[in-house]
Scaffold this active site. Structure first.
Site, mmCIF file in Angstrom:
data_model
loop_
_atom_site.group_PDB
_atom_site.id
_atom_site.type_symbol
_atom_site.label_atom_id
_atom_site.label_comp_id
_atom_site.label_asym_id
_atom_site.label_seq_id
_atom_site.Cartn_x
_atom_site.Cartn_y
_atom_site.Cartn_z
ATOM 1 N N ASP A 7 38.418 43.632 23.743
ATOM 2 C CA ASP A 7 38.962 44.438 24.840
ATOM 3 C C ASP A 7 39.627 45.666 24.226
ATOM 4 O O ASP A 7 40.739 45.575 23.712
ATOM 5 C CB ASP A 7 40.019 43.659 25.628
ATOM 6 N N ARG A 37 43.109 46.091 21.226
ATOM 7 C CA ARG A 37 43.342 45.080 20.189
ATOM 8 C C ARG A 37 43.372 45.678 18.783
ATOM 9 O O ARG A 37 43.925 45.069 17.874
ATOM 10 C CB ARG A 37 42.242 44.013 20.251
ATOM 11 N N ARG A 85 45.675 50.293 33.594
ATOM 12 C CA ARG A 85 44.347 49.874 33.117
ATOM 13 C C ARG A 85 43.252 50.361 34.056
ATOM 14 O O ARG A 85 42.095 50.512 33.640
ATOM 15 C CB ARG A 85 44.283 48.344 33.009
ATOM 16 N N LYS A 91 34.250 45.806 34.574
ATOM 17 C CA LYS A 91 35.051 44.675 35.035
ATOM 18 C C LYS A 91 36.106 45.169 36.034
ATOM 19 O O LYS A 91 36.412 46.366 36.070
ATOM 20 C CB LYS A 91 35.718 43.963 33.843
ATOM 21 N N HIS A 92 36.641 44.280 36.904
ATOM 22 C CA HIS A 92 36.395 42.849 37.049
ATOM 23 C C HIS A 92 35.683 42.644 38.380
ATOM 24 O O HIS A 92 36.317 42.768 39.426
ATOM 25 C CB HIS A 92 37.700 42.071 37.042
ATOM 26 N N HIS A 130 45.878 35.801 35.224
ATOM 27 C CA HIS A 130 46.361 35.166 33.998
ATOM 28 C C HIS A 130 47.313 34.018 34.327
ATOM 29 O O HIS A 130 47.408 33.048 33.558
ATOM 30 C CB HIS A 130 47.104 36.177 33.125
ATOM 31 N N ASP A 166 35.473 36.137 33.070
ATOM 32 C CA ASP A 166 36.751 36.456 32.455
ATOM 33 C C ASP A 166 37.199 35.197 31.711
ATOM 34 O O ASP A 166 36.566 34.130 31.810
ATOM 35 C CB ASP A 166 37.763 36.887 33.522
#
Length: 328
Positions: A72, A80, A140, A170-171, A183, A255
């Site tokens: 990601d 990351r 985001r 996404k998503h 999450h 996901d």
């Protein structure tokens, strides 16, 4: 044959920065389709490059093929590779700067990933978010105007893939109207009229038209389309809308199945069966390595039972092979 290919559906997170016995065992025993990188796997660009070289060498020796590597790398809060590589602005900030900034960002990220040996980016986020400051996706998302999100998302995808790295829209079918973060909890996107969700689909329609290689699902529940199964595991959403209606023929990633919206709520045997029915190709297990073996077993059992699951598995293997062939 089934046993050797069931694991190709698995895209797995792992611990550590070195190519050790645990990672070797996951590749060898489950014959996984791919790995998903997180900051816990990265100490420097050089370290990551060597790690991924070791992964590919071992994969070719053990599996006779490469292993797809995904990350990601959205910019902003979700990247990351920082601080191993320089920081990039968020999708919202980049979108506000216009088309040239989007193209520049896409080129920068794609070149970085290509140089490191990463084949797939789980980006761009194409959720249409009305209030970035109040929504869990925040910056985001590229913004609140579906047409603008669609246009800039398409630019990002086309630029990215022209440089040899696969993009992931996404998503799907959109988290912009979800109030809860998957999450932690299961979001429910409430509306009795599916037409009210059409603006959320527009960026994905453009992404498919642009030839995006992959799409990632949403764990939210969309009662107007499927009152029982979350989007990730819904044939009505993924087969009915994404594949049949929008014409998507690429790879569909779930996901992360370790998110609370799914994990602990839905038995893994149902995740496997429903996921295959929904034409999910890559099942992500990113945070809990102990879930890899039972999900592999559930997929193996579902496919071995034959019938539609076996047929769907075989169709999925063709999609995954096309993606693999693009990179290796």
């Amino acid at each position: 044959m089934v046993k050797s290919t069931a694991g190709a559906h698995l895209f797995v997170g792992f611990n550590g920065t070195e190519f050790g016995r645990d990672l070797m065992a996951v590749i060898r025993e489950f014959r996984i389709g791919g790995l998903v990188l997180f900051r816990r796997n990265i100490s420097s660009a050089g370290q990551l490059r060597e790690l991924l070289k070791d992964v590919q060498l071992y994969s070719r020796e053990t599996l006779g093929r490469g292993t797809l590597i995904a990350v990601d790398e959205e910019g902003g809060a979700v990247q990351r590779l920082h601080p191993a590589l320089p920081w990039l602005p968020s999708a919202l900030e980049t979108a506000r700067s216009g088309s040239d900034a989007v193209i520049h960002s896409a080129r920068t990220v794609a070149k970085r990933l290509k140089a490191l040996g990463i084949q797939i980016n789980f980006a761009p986020v194409l959720d249409v978010v009305d209030d970035p400051e109040g929504h869990f996706l925040g910056s985001r998302s590229p913004g609140a105007v579906p047409e603008r999100v669609a246009r800039l998302g398409r630019l990002w995808i086309e630029t990215f893939q022209s440089l040899g790295v696969s993009a992931t829209a996404k998503h799907f079918p959109g988290l912009g109207k979800a109030a809860l973060d998957p999450h932690h909890r299961l979001p429910v996107v409430e509306t009795e009229d599916p037409a009210r969700l059409e603006d959320q689909l527009l960026p994905f329609r453009h992404a498919v038209a642009a030839g995006v290689h992959a799409v990632m699902t949403s764990h939210a529940l969309y009662p107007a389309w499927d009152p029982e199964r979350p989007g990730t595991l819904s044939a009505a959403v993924n087969r009915g809308i994404l594949r049949d209606r929008l014409g998507f023929q690429g790879v569909l990633f779930s996901d992360d199945l370790d998110m609370k919206a799914v994990s602990g709520r839905i038995p893994l045997r149902d995740v496997a069966h429903w996921g295959l029915e929904a034409t999910v190709d890559g099942f992500l297990v990113c945070q809990r390595p102990e879930n890899v073996e039972p999900l592999y077993a559930a997929l193996y059992d579902a496919i071995r039972a034959g019938g539609s699951a076996r047929d769907l598995h075989e169709a999925s293997m063709k999609r995954l092979q096309r993606l693999l062939s693009f990179h290796f």
